[in-house]
Design a protein around this motif. Structure first.
Motif, short mmCIF file in Angstrom:
data_model
loop_
_atom_site.label_atom_id
_atom_site.label_comp_id
_atom_site.label_asym_id
_atom_site.label_seq_id
_atom_site.Cartn_x
_atom_site.Cartn_y
_atom_site.Cartn_z
N ASP A 123 0.76 -9.85 12.04
CA ASP A 123 1.98 -10.29 12.73
C ASP A 123 3.15 -9.37 12.43
OD1 ASP A 123 0.71 -12.59 13.80
OD2 ASP A 123 1.06 -13.68 11.93
N ILE A 124 3.42 -9.18 11.14
CA ILE A 124 4.60 -8.43 10.71
C ILE A 124 4.21 -7.56 9.52
CG2 ILE A 124 6.90 -8.59 9.66
CD1 ILE A 124 7.15 -11.37 11.04
N VAL A 125 4.60 -6.29 9.56
CA VAL A 125 4.42 -5.39 8.42
C VAL A 125 5.76 -4.74 8.11
CG1 VAL A 125 3.26 -3.36 7.50
CG2 VAL A 125 1.98 -4.95 8.94
N LEU A 126 6.17 -4.87 6.85
CA LEU A 126 7.45 -4.33 6.39
C LEU A 126 7.22 -3.21 5.39
CD1 LEU A 126 9.05 -7.81 5.70
CD2 LEU A 126 9.54 -6.36 7.67
N ILE A 127 8.11 -2.24 5.36
CA ILE A 127 8.06 -1.18 4.36
C ILE A 127 8.65 -1.73 3.07
CG2 ILE A 127 8.77 1.16 3.76
CD1 ILE A 127 9.16 1.66 6.78
N HIS A 128 7.87 -1.71 2.01
CA HIS A 128 8.24 -2.27 0.70
C HIS A 128 8.72 -1.11 -0.17
CE1 HIS A 128 6.74 -5.73 -2.14
NE2 HIS A 128 8.05 -5.68 -2.03
N THR A 129 10.03 -0.98 -0.34
CA THR A 129 10.56 0.23 -0.96
C THR A 129 11.02 0.02 -2.40
OG1 THR A 129 12.88 -0.10 -0.37
CG2 THR A 129 11.45 0.91 1.29
N PRO A 130 11.09 1.11 -3.17
CA PRO A 130 11.82 1.09 -4.44
C PRO A 130 13.32 1.21 -4.14
CG PRO A 130 10.95 3.27 -4.05
CD PRO A 130 10.47 2.42 -2.91
N HIS A 131 14.11 1.40 -5.19
CA HIS A 131 15.56 1.44 -5.00
C HIS A 131 16.01 2.61 -4.14
CE1 HIS A 131 16.79 -1.96 -7.46
NE2 HIS A 131 15.83 -1.62 -8.31
N ASP A 132 15.28 3.71 -4.17
CA ASP A 132 15.67 4.88 -3.37
C ASP A 132 15.08 4.75 -1.97
OD1 ASP A 132 16.78 7.25 -2.63
OD2 ASP A 132 15.56 8.52 -3.94
N ASP A 133 15.49 3.70 -1.28
CA ASP A 133 14.90 3.42 0.03
C ASP A 133 15.33 4.41 1.10
OD1 ASP A 133 17.50 2.44 -0.01
OD2 ASP A 133 16.97 0.39 0.54
N VAL A 134 16.52 4.97 0.98
CA VAL A 134 16.97 5.96 1.95
C VAL A 134 16.05 7.18 1.94
CG1 VAL A 134 18.83 7.56 2.56
CG2 VAL A 134 19.37 5.20 1.92
N VAL A 143 7.53 5.44 8.62
CA VAL A 143 8.00 4.81 9.86
C VAL A 143 7.12 5.22 11.03
CG1 VAL A 143 9.90 4.64 11.51
CG2 VAL A 143 10.38 4.57 9.05
N GLN A 144 6.89 6.52 11.14
CA GLN A 144 6.08 7.01 12.25
C GLN A 144 4.65 6.46 12.19
OE1 GLN A 144 7.95 8.75 10.20
NE2 GLN A 144 9.31 10.13 11.36
N THR A 145 4.14 6.29 10.98
CA THR A 145 2.78 5.75 10.83
C THR A 145 2.72 4.30 11.28
OG1 THR A 145 2.42 7.23 8.94
CG2 THR A 145 0.87 5.41 9.23
N LEU A 146 3.71 3.50 10.89
CA LEU A 146 3.73 2.11 11.34
C LEU A 146 3.93 2.01 12.85
CD1 LEU A 146 5.73 0.14 8.60
CD2 LEU A 146 3.25 0.30 8.93
N GLN A 147 4.76 2.87 13.40
CA GLN A 147 4.94 2.87 14.86
C GLN A 147 3.62 3.17 15.56
OE1 GLN A 147 8.15 5.77 14.93
NE2 GLN A 147 9.63 4.20 15.55
#
Length: 258
Positions: A123-134, A143-147
């Motif tokens: 249903d939903i997949v989110l990118i699970h980031t550390p603090h340096d998310d930028v 992002v491109q892989t999830l797209q």
């Protein structure tokens, strides 16, 4: 139960979702008190009870130990209208977290989530980031892989579960939804949430009770009355507490609609 649209994803969610961390992991935790993992029977009773309450969004992740497997095992025996969100990026193995955002790892993570959750489509997949998310968004192909996986039909909606307003703002250009930290103690994402609402991008809130440091009867209305927020994800193993949270949420939304 009053449900609200999650942006343009097509999902309608109630005001409270279930964070499934504690059914899968009790090592290297940030909670103030230790806890035992529930048995399989206790997990089934908890999830059954949540459905009976009307809570139909379960949030899990590979980093939540055996949580995905347990949710999948429970789903396999039930025809329940559950929306499941999971994540890519953070793995928890041998008692340690590590982060991987290369294409092969992301694809392998999605394939493993499909297997564990026993679903043909996530249903939903989110990118699970550390603090340096930028840096994750700028310097990796996640992002491109999830797209690509969404276009292939493996995922219905994608988004970011990050740390900073800066990364959340960047994600507005491609995300179907955001999961952000937002509470009366930390309203740094308020402007991003409002912008997401203008763009019809869904918003889920995590840590709305500040990891238990804020009283629910104050914290929950604060989150849900923020324009743009669809739902608050709350973790725990106590069904009564979840019922209390839902009661507070529904009262807050009823008051808002008057």
């Amino acid at each position: 139960m009053l449900k609200r649209p999650l942006g343009n994803t097509g999902f309608q969610l109630g005001p409270i979702g279930f964070g499934a961390f504690k059914i899968g992991r009790n090592a290297k935790i940030k909670y103030p008190r230790p806890y035992d993992l529930p048995s399989d029977e206790e997990v089934a009773n908890l999830l059954d009870g949540l459905i009976d309450l009307g809570i139909e969004h379960f949030d899990t992740a590979p980093a939540y130990g055996i949580s995905e497997q347990r949710v999948g095992n429970w789903l396999s025996g039930r025809d329940a209208p559950v929306v499941v969100s999971t994540k890519v990026g953070e793995l928890f193995e041998d008692g340690e977290s590590r982060y991987v955002f290369d294409e092969a790892s992301v694809r392998a993570s999605v394939a493993n989530s499909l297997r564990l959750l026993r679903r043909d489509v996530l249903d939903i997949v989110l990118i699970h980031t550390p603090h340096d998310d930028v840096a994750v968004l700028k310097e990796t192909p996640v992002v491109q892989t999830l797209q690509s996986l969404k276009e292939a039909g493996d995922i219905r909606a994608i988004g970011l579960s990050g740390k900073t307003p800066q990364a959340a703002t960047m994600a507005l250009d491609w995300a179907d939804l955001l999961m952000v930290e937002f509470s009366a103690e930390d309203a740094a994402h308020a402007a991003v949430i409002e912008e997401a609402a203008r763009r019809e991008i869904g918003v889920l809130v995590k840590k709305g009770l500040a990891s238990g440091h804020l009283p629910a009867d104050q914290a929950i209305p604060f989150v849900l009355n923020q324009t743009g927020v669809t739902s608050l994800v709350v973790g725990g193993l106590n069904l009564k507490h979840m019922a209390d949270n839902l009661r507070i949420a529904e009262a807050a939304l009823s008051q808002e609609s008057l």
